[in-house]
Design a protein around this motif. Sequence first.
Motif, PDB file in Angstrom:
ATOM      1  N   GLU A 251       0.458  13.835  41.174  1.00 48.45           N
ATOM      2  CA  GLU A 251       0.305  14.720  40.020  1.00 48.45           C
ATOM      3  C   GLU A 251       1.572  15.538  39.772  1.00 48.45           C
ATOM      4  O   GLU A 251       1.738  16.110  38.694  1.00 48.45           O
ATOM      5  CB  GLU A 251      -0.869  15.672  40.244  1.00 48.45           C
ATOM      6  CG  GLU A 251      -2.226  14.999  40.356  1.00 48.45           C
ATOM      7  CD  GLU A 251      -3.323  16.020  40.601  1.00 48.45           C
ATOM      8  OE1 GLU A 251      -3.438  16.972  39.798  1.00 48.45           O
ATOM      9  OE2 GLU A 251      -4.069  15.876  41.585  1.00 48.45           O
ATOM     10  N   LEU A 252       2.444  15.624  40.763  1.00 51.51           N
ATOM     11  CA  LEU A 252       3.669  16.400  40.632  1.00 51.51           C
ATOM     12  C   LEU A 252       4.796  15.537  40.079  1.00 51.51           C
ATOM     13  O   LEU A 252       4.892  14.349  40.385  1.00 51.51           O
ATOM     14  CB  LEU A 252       4.084  16.960  41.989  1.00 51.51           C
ATOM     15  CG  LEU A 252       3.096  17.904  42.676  1.00 51.51           C
ATOM     16  CD1 LEU A 252       3.615  18.268  44.054  1.00 51.51           C
ATOM     17  CD2 LEU A 252       2.856  19.147  41.838  1.00 51.51           C
ATOM     18  N   ASP A 253       5.654  16.159  39.285  1.00 46.01           N
ATOM     19  CA  ASP A 253       6.836  15.449  38.800  1.00 46.01           C
ATOM     20  C   ASP A 253       7.847  15.299  39.934  1.00 46.01           C
ATOM     21  O   ASP A 253       7.715  15.898  41.000  1.00 46.01           O
ATOM     22  CB  ASP A 253       7.476  16.224  37.648  1.00 46.01           C
ATOM     23  CG  ASP A 253       6.579  16.273  36.422  1.00 46.01           C
ATOM     24  OD1 ASP A 253       5.783  15.328  36.232  1.00 46.01           O
ATOM     25  OD2 ASP A 253       6.668  17.272  35.677  1.00 46.01           O
ATOM     26  N   GLU A 254       8.886  14.505  39.688  1.00 39.85           N
ATOM     27  CA  GLU A 254       9.917  14.321  40.714  1.00 39.85           C
ATOM     28  C   GLU A 254      10.603  15.635  41.053  1.00 39.85           C
ATOM     29  O   GLU A 254      11.035  15.854  42.187  1.00 39.85           O
ATOM     30  CB  GLU A 254      10.939  13.280  40.240  1.00 39.85           C
ATOM     31  CG  GLU A 254      10.351  11.872  40.147  1.00 39.85           C
ATOM     32  CD  GLU A 254      11.353  10.870  39.619  1.00 39.85           C
ATOM     33  OE1 GLU A 254      12.380  11.299  39.057  1.00 39.85           O
ATOM     34  OE2 GLU A 254      11.106   9.648  39.757  1.00 39.85           O
ATOM     35  N   THR A 255      10.737  16.494  40.069  1.00 44.54           N
ATOM     36  CA  THR A 255      11.184  17.875  40.281  1.00 44.54           C
ATOM     37  C   THR A 255      10.058  18.778  39.790  1.00 44.54           C
ATOM     38  O   THR A 255       9.579  18.609  38.680  1.00 44.54           O
ATOM     39  CB  THR A 255      12.468  18.159  39.498  1.00 44.54           C
ATOM     40  OG1 THR A 255      13.517  17.318  39.997  1.00 44.54           O
ATOM     41  CG2 THR A 255      12.883  19.608  39.644  1.00 44.54           C
ATOM     42  N   PHE A 256       9.625  19.728  40.613  1.00 41.09           N
ATOM     43  CA  PHE A 256       8.419  20.472  40.265  1.00 41.09           C
ATOM     44  C   PHE A 256       8.541  21.937  40.637  1.00 41.09           C
ATOM     45  O   PHE A 256       9.333  22.327  41.486  1.00 41.09           O
ATOM     46  CB  PHE A 256       7.195  19.869  40.962  1.00 41.09           C
ATOM     47  CG  PHE A 256       7.262  19.881  42.474  1.00 41.09           C
ATOM     48  CD1 PHE A 256       6.940  21.019  43.206  1.00 41.09           C
ATOM     49  CD2 PHE A 256       7.691  18.747  43.176  1.00 41.09           C
ATOM     50  CE1 PHE A 256       7.020  21.029  44.582  1.00 41.09           C
ATOM     51  CE2 PHE A 256       7.774  18.751  44.565  1.00 41.09           C
ATOM     52  CZ  PHE A 256       7.438  19.895  45.270  1.00 41.09           C
ATOM     53  N   ILE A 257       7.722  22.738  39.969  1.00 39.05           N
ATOM     54  CA  ILE A 257       7.485  24.141  40.305  1.00 39.05           C
ATOM     55  C   ILE A 257       5.979  24.294  40.498  1.00 39.05           C
ATOM     56  O   ILE A 257       5.201  23.833  39.664  1.00 39.05           O
ATOM     57  CB  ILE A 257       7.985  25.085  39.212  1.00 39.05           C
ATOM     58  CG1 ILE A 257       9.494  24.953  39.003  1.00 39.05           C
ATOM     59  CG2 ILE A 257       7.629  26.542  39.550  1.00 39.05           C
ATOM     60  CD1 ILE A 257      10.017  25.739  37.794  1.00 39.05           C
ATOM     61  N   VAL A 258       5.578  24.908  41.597  1.00 35.84           N
ATOM     62  CA  VAL A 258       4.156  25.070  41.866  1.00 35.84           C
ATOM     63  C   VAL A 258       3.867  26.500  42.326  1.00 35.84           C
ATOM     64  O   VAL A 258       4.761  27.235  42.761  1.00 35.84           O
ATOM     65  CB  VAL A 258       3.659  24.094  42.958  1.00 35.84           C
ATOM     66  CG1 VAL A 258       3.687  22.660  42.442  1.00 35.84           C
ATOM     67  CG2 VAL A 258       4.474  24.228  44.238  1.00 35.84           C
ATOM     68  N   LEU A 259       2.609  26.856  42.215  1.00 38.36           N
ATOM     69  CA  LEU A 259       2.093  28.104  42.757  1.00 38.36           C
ATOM     70  C   LEU A 259       1.311  27.795  44.027  1.00 38.36           C
ATOM     71  O   LEU A 259       0.470  26.889  44.032  1.00 38.36           O
ATOM     72  CB  LEU A 259       1.163  28.777  41.738  1.00 38.36           C
ATOM     73  CG  LEU A 259       1.794  29.161  40.402  1.00 38.36           C
ATOM     74  CD1 LEU A 259       0.707  29.518  39.390  1.00 38.36           C
ATOM     75  CD2 LEU A 259       2.743  30.325  40.574  1.00 38.36           C
ATOM     76  N   VAL A 260       1.622  28.508  45.092  1.00 37.74           N
ATOM     77  CA  VAL A 260       0.937  28.320  46.362  1.00 37.74           C
ATOM     78  C   VAL A 260       0.079  29.556  46.599  1.00 37.74           C
ATOM     79  O   VAL A 260       0.588  30.684  46.576  1.00 37.74           O
ATOM     80  CB  VAL A 260       1.926  28.113  47.529  1.00 37.74           C
ATOM     81  CG1 VAL A 260       1.170  27.778  48.811  1.00 37.74           C
ATOM     82  CG2 VAL A 260       2.907  26.993  47.199  1.00 37.74           C
ATOM     83  N   ALA A 261      -1.232  29.361  46.776  1.00 35.84           N
ATOM     84  CA  ALA A 261      -2.179  30.465  46.906  1.00 35.84           C
ATOM     85  C   ALA A 261      -2.814  30.452  48.283  1.00 35.84           C
ATOM     86  O   ALA A 261      -3.041  29.401  48.872  1.00 35.84           O
ATOM     87  CB  ALA A 261      -3.251  30.357  45.824  1.00 35.84           C
ATOM     88  N   ALA A 262      -3.129  31.642  48.783  1.00 33.81           N
ATOM     89  CA  ALA A 262      -3.766  31.786  50.097  1.00 33.81           C
ATOM     90  C   ALA A 262      -4.864  32.831  50.007  1.00 33.81           C
ATOM     91  O   ALA A 262      -4.724  33.862  49.346  1.00 33.81           O
ATOM     92  CB  ALA A 262      -2.732  32.192  51.143  1.00 33.81           C
ATOM     93  N   ARG A 263      -5.972  32.531  50.701  1.00 30.32           N
ATOM     94  CA  ARG A 263      -7.132  33.457  50.708  1.00 30.32           C
ATOM     95  C   ARG A 263      -7.535  33.712  52.154  1.00 30.32           C
ATOM     96  O   ARG A 263      -7.459  32.832  52.979  1.00 30.32           O
ATOM     97  CB  ARG A 263      -8.326  32.835  49.966  1.00 30.32           C
ATOM     98  CG  ARG A 263      -7.997  32.412  48.544  1.00 30.32           C
ATOM     99  CD  ARG A 263      -9.145  31.638  47.917  1.00 30.32           C
ATOM    100  NE  ARG A 263      -8.718  30.988  46.701  1.00 30.32           N
ATOM    101  CZ  ARG A 263      -8.733  31.559  45.502  1.00 30.32           C
ATOM    102  NH1 ARG A 263      -9.176  32.796  45.374  1.00 30.32           N
ATOM    103  NH2 ARG A 263      -8.312  30.909  44.442  1.00 30.32           N
TER     104      ARG A 263
END
Length: 263
Positions: A251-263
Amino acid sequence: MTDAALCHMYYEACVQSPQHAVPLLRAIHGDSPRVLGEDFAGTCAVSRHWVETDPEARAICVDLDDATLRFHHEHERIERITGDVRTGTSPTTHASDVVFVGNFSIGEIHSRSDLVAYLRHCKARTETLDGVFVCDTYGGESAYIRGSVQRHHPHPTEPGAQVRYTWEQREADPLTGRVLNALHFRTEKAGVISDEVEDAFIYDWRLWSVPELRDAMHEAGFRTTQVYSQLPDAQDDDGRVYIRPVEDPNELDETFIVLVAAR
């Protein structure tokens, strides 16, 4: 306008998108979050949109640079704290539904031990309200490639003018994870350049990968971690967005920006 004020204005116009970030943060939280903790807050752009779009919301902004924190007028529902994000807040006094670190600022923390210590502090701030910690990072095939990318954005105050925004990755070392990035701005109108700011901002970051962040989050005591795209899956007529975690790396592009969440 001073050079510093000009840089902040360009940064908000070209780099930040609080109108997109705030609905995503609320969707990731999943309920009705009221208190936002914006660490490495800069000009408090996300916090200002947070309180402007919810009359019951408030925000706590932390940054080392007092002048940047106070770039905009005071807001009665935004608390500004000049200090280190690891020590400037109290888990009880500054408990938050969401603690957010945007614009890759998590890279300001260079050692893993300091990262885990900071995340433990964020866990303490969010656990009393059953909240969530969220930060962004980038990765993919170009993560350690030197070079630059340019974008054009409408000028925030001058009709008909555009701001050319340049992101330059000046140095990148995949063996240490360290990168040196610079931002440049140039105002253009009808082919005429009226302003140009080279090296408006320079960042010496430790580029934390997604698995490194998730491992550190678990070590800090968070129960679960999830990864989200910057794009929502759906949006209703009231502007509320819906988003699901990324489960498949395809689902990610070859270059990506993501949000990483923790609970």
